[in-house]
Design a protein around this motif. Structure first.
Motif, PDB file in Angstrom:
ATOM      1  N   THR A   1       7.044  11.178  -1.763  1.00 29.26           N
ATOM      2  CA  THR A   1       7.153  10.015  -2.448  1.00 29.26           C
ATOM      3  C   THR A   1       7.014   8.828  -1.898  1.00 29.26           C
ATOM      4  O   THR A   1       7.435   7.999  -1.623  1.00 29.26           O
ATOM      5  N   LEU A   2       5.558   8.826  -1.483  1.00 29.96           N
ATOM      6  CA  LEU A   2       4.901   7.727  -0.529  1.00 29.96           C
ATOM      7  C   LEU A   2       3.921   6.939  -1.170  1.00 29.96           C
ATOM      8  O   LEU A   2       3.446   5.864  -0.581  1.00 29.96           O
ATOM      9  N   ARG A   3       3.683   7.065  -2.411  1.00 39.36           N
ATOM     10  CA  ARG A   3       2.509   6.456  -3.040  1.00 39.36           C
ATOM     11  C   ARG A   3       2.805   4.740  -3.302  1.00 39.36           C
ATOM     12  O   ARG A   3       2.030   4.007  -3.200  1.00 39.36           O
ATOM     13  N   ALA A   4       4.098   4.548  -3.437  1.00 43.89           N
ATOM     14  CA  ALA A   4       4.499   3.211  -3.663  1.00 43.89           C
ATOM     15  C   ALA A   4       4.249   2.277  -2.533  1.00 43.89           C
ATOM     16  O   ALA A   4       3.910   1.419  -2.522  1.00 43.89           O
ATOM     17  N   ILE A   5       4.446   3.130  -1.289  1.00 49.67           N
ATOM     18  CA  ILE A   5       4.053   2.272  -0.065  1.00 49.67           C
ATOM     19  C   ILE A   5       2.629   2.179   0.016  1.00 49.67           C
ATOM     20  O   ILE A   5       2.321   1.047   0.469  1.00 49.67           O
ATOM     21  N   LEU A   6       1.916   3.122  -0.299  1.00 48.43           N
ATOM     22  CA  LEU A   6       0.623   2.988   0.095  1.00 48.43           C
ATOM     23  C   LEU A   6      -0.072   2.084  -0.727  1.00 48.43           C
ATOM     24  O   LEU A   6      -1.189   1.478  -0.325  1.00 48.43           O
ATOM     25  N   ASN A   7       0.327   1.875  -1.914  1.00 47.86           N
ATOM     26  CA  ASN A   7      -0.103   0.843  -3.114  1.00 47.86           C
ATOM     27  C   ASN A   7       0.567  -0.531  -2.865  1.00 47.86           C
ATOM     28  O   ASN A   7       0.129  -1.335  -3.414  1.00 47.86           O
ATOM     29  N   ALA A   8       1.317  -0.721  -1.872  1.00 45.01           N
ATOM     30  CA  ALA A   8       2.312  -1.957  -1.999  1.00 45.01           C
ATOM     31  C   ALA A   8       1.184  -3.130  -1.204  1.00 45.01           C
ATOM     32  O   ALA A   8       0.404  -2.733  -0.167  1.00 45.01           O
ATOM     33  N   ASP A   9       1.414  -4.131  -1.601  1.00 47.79           N
ATOM     34  CA  ASP A   9       0.605  -5.337  -1.162  1.00 47.79           C
ATOM     35  C   ASP A   9       1.000  -5.516   0.503  1.00 47.79           C
ATOM     36  O   ASP A   9       0.158  -6.092   1.236  1.00 47.79           O
ATOM     37  N   ASP A  10       2.104  -5.231   0.868  1.00 45.40           N
ATOM     38  CA  ASP A  10       2.666  -5.226   2.353  1.00 45.40           C
ATOM     39  C   ASP A  10       2.219  -3.915   3.116  1.00 45.40           C
ATOM     40  O   ASP A  10       2.935  -3.763   4.203  1.00 45.40           O
TER      41      ASP A  10
ATOM     42  N   ASP B   1      13.132   5.972  -3.166  1.00 48.09           N
ATOM     43  CA  ASP B   1      12.846   4.550  -2.665  1.00 48.09           C
ATOM     44  C   ASP B   1      12.305   4.436  -1.371  1.00 48.09           C
ATOM     45  O   ASP B   1      12.856   3.654  -0.746  1.00 48.09           O
ATOM     46  N   SER B   2      11.233   4.948  -0.791  1.00 47.85           N
ATOM     47  CA  SER B   2      10.674   4.870   0.625  1.00 47.85           C
ATOM     48  C   SER B   2      10.405   3.528   0.676  1.00 47.85           C
ATOM     49  O   SER B   2      10.553   2.953   1.911  1.00 47.85           O
ATOM     50  N   LEU B   3       9.687   2.877  -0.226  1.00 49.70           N
ATOM     51  CA  LEU B   3       9.190   1.374  -0.131  1.00 49.70           C
ATOM     52  C   LEU B   3      10.634   0.606   0.110  1.00 49.70           C
ATOM     53  O   LEU B   3      10.292  -0.293   1.112  1.00 49.70           O
ATOM     54  N   GLY B   4      11.590   0.629  -0.652  1.00 47.54           N
ATOM     55  CA  GLY B   4      12.830  -0.236  -0.769  1.00 47.54           C
ATOM     56  C   GLY B   4      13.439   0.063   0.884  1.00 47.54           C
ATOM     57  O   GLY B   4      13.883  -0.823   1.394  1.00 47.54           O
ATOM     58  N   VAL B   5      13.405   1.485   1.297  1.00 49.32           N
ATOM     59  CA  VAL B   5      14.117   1.445   2.716  1.00 49.32           C
ATOM     60  C   VAL B   5      13.192   0.996   3.912  1.00 49.32           C
ATOM     61  O   VAL B   5      13.693   0.139   4.566  1.00 49.32           O
ATOM     62  N   LEU B   6      11.834   0.908   3.774  1.00 49.36           N
ATOM     63  CA  LEU B   6      11.200   0.193   4.733  1.00 49.36           C
ATOM     64  C   LEU B   6      11.269  -1.151   4.645  1.00 49.36           C
ATOM     65  O   LEU B   6      11.573  -1.967   5.571  1.00 49.36           O
TER      66      LEU B   6
END
Length: 279
Positions: free
Chosen positions: A86-95, A44-49
């Motif tokens: 496991t970075l794709r969720a960050i790259l696709n996030a609205d923010d 959950d890299s997006l969650g950490v950021l």
């Protein structure tokens, strides 16, 4: 007010939250230092950021690690996703743009003379004093924050050369050495020349190479009173001697996530088990 440093998280949000609970982190008064590599390879890299940027906010001090730079490079269009990323969720996030802009503005080095610690992701090369390292960190920070066109920087930041520092280095060669020293360094030869291709344990070091902090101890006639705080090297594990405390204890690989208390002189260690990530 307590100050803690936490090792490489690499997208393991659940374990970070458990560690914050274990140290009884108080967001009203406590400070957390992060040694870099907030993202990648964990679940959950997006969650950490989002946790660090949006919830901890000014209570968090983060330096930039090599996986953080990799995220910036992929986002800019110059890096490529690897099978283990496991970075794709960050790259696709609205923010995504806001998160990466925030990451770009994190320091490369953080110095607290009152506490007596300087934090970087991988270390400080033997040929620099802490004061010199501060100046070199500022050069890279300025470049990351827009001093150079970001796309051009990301297109030229990767590579293993040069391996030896010189004050005469200029341009991307200079920035590449600075980046590698602060975010990728593990081993050097006896003169301080970087060996970047080997990632094993100190016991498995290639011939004529030793951990950078041992080279630093041997080359510097005067020991700097500032203690260095790093992560990056899970095969080194928890290491506390010779002016260094390294706290990457391999959460991602199923070992533990570590916090060390800095403000009271105790360097008390708190860990949470990460064995559910193994395999």
């Amino acid at each position: 007010m307590a100050t803690y440093a936490i090792g490489d998280i690499q997208g393991c949000r659940e374990h970070l939250e458990r560690l914050l609970e274990s140290i009884r982190f108080d967001p009203a008064k406590d400070i957390i230092w992060f040694v870099g590599d907030l993202v990648n390879r964990g679940p959950d890299s997006l969650g950490v950021l989002r946790l660090v940027r949006n919830q901890l906010r000014e209570r968090a001090i983060c330096v930039i690690g090599n996986h953080d730079i990799h995220l910036m490079s992929v986002w800019s269009g110059h890096g490529r996703l690897k099978s283990s990323d496991t970075l794709r969720a960050i790259l696709n996030a609205d923010d995504a743009d806001d998160l990466i802009d925030w990451l770009r503005h994190r320091p490369v080095m953080h110095l607290d003379e009152e506490l007596g610690y300087a934090m970087t992701h991988a270390g400080v090369p033997p040929v620099w004093s802490v004061a010199e390292a501060q100046l070199r960190a500022l050069e890279l920070e300025e470049a990351l924050r827009g001093g150079i066109a970001f796309e051009d920087l990301m297109d030229n930041i990767y590579g293993n050369l040069p391996t030896q520092w010189s004050d005469e280095l200029t341009g991307y060669d200079r920035l590449r050495y600075i980046t590698n020293a602060f975010t990728r360094m593990r081993f050097t030869d006896s003169s301080g020349r970087l060996l970047l291709r080997f990632k094993g344990s100190p016991n498995d070091a290639p011939k004529d190479h030793i951990p950078w902090f041992i080279t630093r101890q041997r080359l510097r006639s005067r020991r700097d009173p500032i203690k260095l705080l790093t992560g990056h090297w899970s095969r080194l594990g928890l290491h506390n001697e010779a002016g260094l405390i390294s706290i990457d204890t391999g959460c991602l690989w199923g070992a533990s996530l570590t916090a060390v208390r800095l403000d009271d002189g105790s360097e008390q260690i708190t860990r949470v088990d990460c064995s559910n990530l193994a395999g």
